[in-house]
Design a protein around this motif. Structure first.
Motif, PDB file in Angstrom:
ATOM      1  N   UNK A 106       0.876  -1.068  -0.489  1.00  0.00           N
ATOM      2  CA  UNK A 106      -0.342   0.303   0.256  1.00  0.00           C
ATOM      3  C   UNK A 106       1.153   1.078  -0.003  1.00  0.00           C
ATOM      4  N   UNK A 107       1.635   1.027   1.197  1.00  0.00           N
ATOM      5  CA  UNK A 107       2.776   2.471   0.718  1.00  0.00           C
ATOM      6  C   UNK A 107       3.828   2.154  -0.182  1.00  0.00           C
ATOM      7  N   UNK A 108       4.413   1.553  -1.121  1.00  0.00           N
ATOM      8  CA  UNK A 108       5.304   1.818  -2.008  1.00  0.00           C
ATOM      9  C   UNK A 108       4.055   2.078  -3.171  1.00  0.00           C
ATOM     10  N   UNK A 109       2.322   1.208  -3.112  1.00  0.00           N
ATOM     11  CA  UNK A 109       1.706   1.892  -4.386  1.00  0.00           C
ATOM     12  C   UNK A 109       1.500   3.869  -4.089  1.00  0.00           C
ATOM     13  N   UNK A 110       1.225   3.536  -3.117  1.00  0.00           N
ATOM     14  CA  UNK A 110       1.239   5.604  -3.074  1.00  0.00           C
ATOM     15  C   UNK A 110       2.101   6.004  -3.905  1.00  0.00           C
ATOM     16  N   UNK A 111       3.799   5.635  -3.109  1.00  0.00           N
ATOM     17  CA  UNK A 111       4.512   6.138  -3.919  1.00  0.00           C
ATOM     18  C   UNK A 111       4.893   6.345  -5.750  1.00  0.00           C
ATOM     19  N   UNK A 112       4.783   5.034  -5.828  1.00  0.00           N
ATOM     20  CA  UNK A 112       4.476   4.669  -7.392  1.00  0.00           C
ATOM     21  C   UNK A 112       3.747   5.881  -8.568  1.00  0.00           C
ATOM     22  N   UNK A 113       2.660   6.615  -7.330  1.00  0.00           N
ATOM     23  CA  UNK A 113       1.924   7.276  -8.257  1.00  0.00           C
ATOM     24  C   UNK A 113       2.347   8.958  -8.927  1.00  0.00           C
ATOM     25  N   UNK A 114       3.607   8.887  -7.721  1.00  0.00           N
ATOM     26  CA  UNK A 114       4.245  10.542  -8.573  1.00  0.00           C
ATOM     27  C   UNK A 114       5.890  10.485  -8.414  1.00  0.00           C
ATOM     28  N   UNK A 138      15.545   6.004  -9.248  1.00  0.00           N
ATOM     29  CA  UNK A 138      14.329   6.719  -9.710  1.00  0.00           C
ATOM     30  C   UNK A 138      13.650   7.839  -8.511  1.00  0.00           C
ATOM     31  N   UNK A 139      13.155   8.303  -9.054  1.00  0.00           N
ATOM     32  CA  UNK A 139      12.916   9.955  -8.290  1.00  0.00           C
ATOM     33  C   UNK A 139      11.766   9.255  -7.723  1.00  0.00           C
ATOM     34  N   UNK A 140      11.705   9.700  -6.258  1.00  0.00           N
ATOM     35  CA  UNK A 140      10.242   9.681  -5.376  1.00  0.00           C
ATOM     36  C   UNK A 140       9.061  10.810  -5.405  1.00  0.00           C
ATOM     37  N   UNK A 141       7.832  10.355  -4.878  1.00  0.00           N
ATOM     38  CA  UNK A 141       6.986  11.467  -4.817  1.00  0.00           C
ATOM     39  C   UNK A 141       7.421  12.663  -3.531  1.00  0.00           C
ATOM     40  N   UNK A 142       8.641  11.823  -2.761  1.00  0.00           N
ATOM     41  CA  UNK A 142       9.689  13.442  -2.314  1.00  0.00           C
ATOM     42  C   UNK A 142      10.501  14.063  -3.005  1.00  0.00           C
ATOM     43  N   UNK A 143      10.256  13.749  -3.824  1.00  0.00           N
ATOM     44  CA  UNK A 143      11.770  14.016  -4.647  1.00  0.00           C
ATOM     45  C   UNK A 143      13.276  13.813  -4.126  1.00  0.00           C
ATOM     46  N   UNK A 144      12.897  12.361  -3.410  1.00  0.00           N
ATOM     47  CA  UNK A 144      14.693  11.679  -3.548  1.00  0.00           C
ATOM     48  C   UNK A 144      14.809  10.952  -4.175  1.00  0.00           C
ATOM     49  N   UNK A 145      15.979  10.422  -4.719  1.00  0.00           N
ATOM     50  CA  UNK A 145      16.867   9.343  -5.840  1.00  0.00           C
ATOM     51  C   UNK A 145      17.822   8.597  -5.253  1.00  0.00           C
ATOM     52  N   UNK A 146      17.134   7.593  -6.012  1.00  0.00           N
ATOM     53  CA  UNK A 146      17.788   6.507  -6.049  1.00  0.00           C
ATOM     54  C   UNK A 146      18.309   5.813  -6.772  1.00  0.00           C
TER      55      UNK A 146
END
Length: 204
Positions: A106-114, A138-146
């Motif tokens: 669930x948390x990963x799905x929400x992060x994937x949206x943006x 990957x750049x997360x919806x919090x603008x963190x990349x890894x």
């Protein structure tokens, strides 16, 4: 690394969920497959008529085709895998998959949206017609990349993922010590029971 397994699960969703920024010279069949998968699954993630459980169910159907859960499980267990019976292997794979989905989906799905992903113009000399490593950022919806790297092999017409590395940390080894400790104390069936009961320590 905080929420490491969530990033791995997010990485799995990214395989099927995102529009890839791909340079023209990135034309390995494994990369092409990732790009082709993205369109249909983006429709699932952005479908407001579906609940999160329905979205996860559909995404997992894609995962069943493109992820080699048996190989992932075998690598996660390590040398002890040879001591599993065929039934224990089947039970372990099912319980392992269910545990990860219930913990992180669930948390990963929400992060994937943006989130956004870039396939990097980085070649692996070991890439061939049957094996490949696809390098991404990957750049997360919090603008963190890894950095996330996918190890894949060809099975028929499909490229299957058997390992994911997030910032150099491997999906298939993160739980290995914990699994083997439980096997030593409780046996293989004890490990399977622990997975089914969600009694494995969550990796953060």
């Amino acid at each position: 690394m905080k929420q490491l397994w969530q990033k791995w699960y997010l990485g799995l969703l990214m395989v099927f969920a995102l529009n890839f920024a791909m340079a023209n010279d990135l034309n390995h069949p494994a990369q092409v497959q990732m790009q082709q998968n993205s369109k249909d699954i983006m429709a699932v993630i952005n479908n407001t008529g579906l609940s999160n459980p329905q979205k996860i169910q559909r995404l997992n159907a894609y995962g069943d085709r493109y992820l080699d859960y048996q190989r992932i499980a075998a690598l996660a267990v390590g040398v002890q895998w040879k001591n599993f019976t065929p039934q224990q292997k089947q039970d372990f794979i099912a319980a392992f998959k269910d545990m990860i989905i219930s913990m992180y989906s669930n948390t990963a799905l929400m992060a994937a949206q943006n989130a956004k992903i870039n396939v990097l113009a980085k070649n692996n000399s070991a890439n061939s017609a049957s094996k490949a490593t696809v390098y991404t950022q990957i750049v997360s919806n919090k603008n963190k990349s890894y950095a996330v790297d996918y190890q894949m092999y060809k099975s028929g017409s499909v490229w299957k993922i058997y390992n994911i590395n997030v910032e150099g940390a491997s999906l298939v080894t993160v739980y290995r010590n914990q699994f083997n400790e439980i096997i030593q104390k409780q046996g293989i069936d004890g490990l399977i029971t622990a997975l089914r009961n969600k009694a494995i320590k969550k990796v953060n």
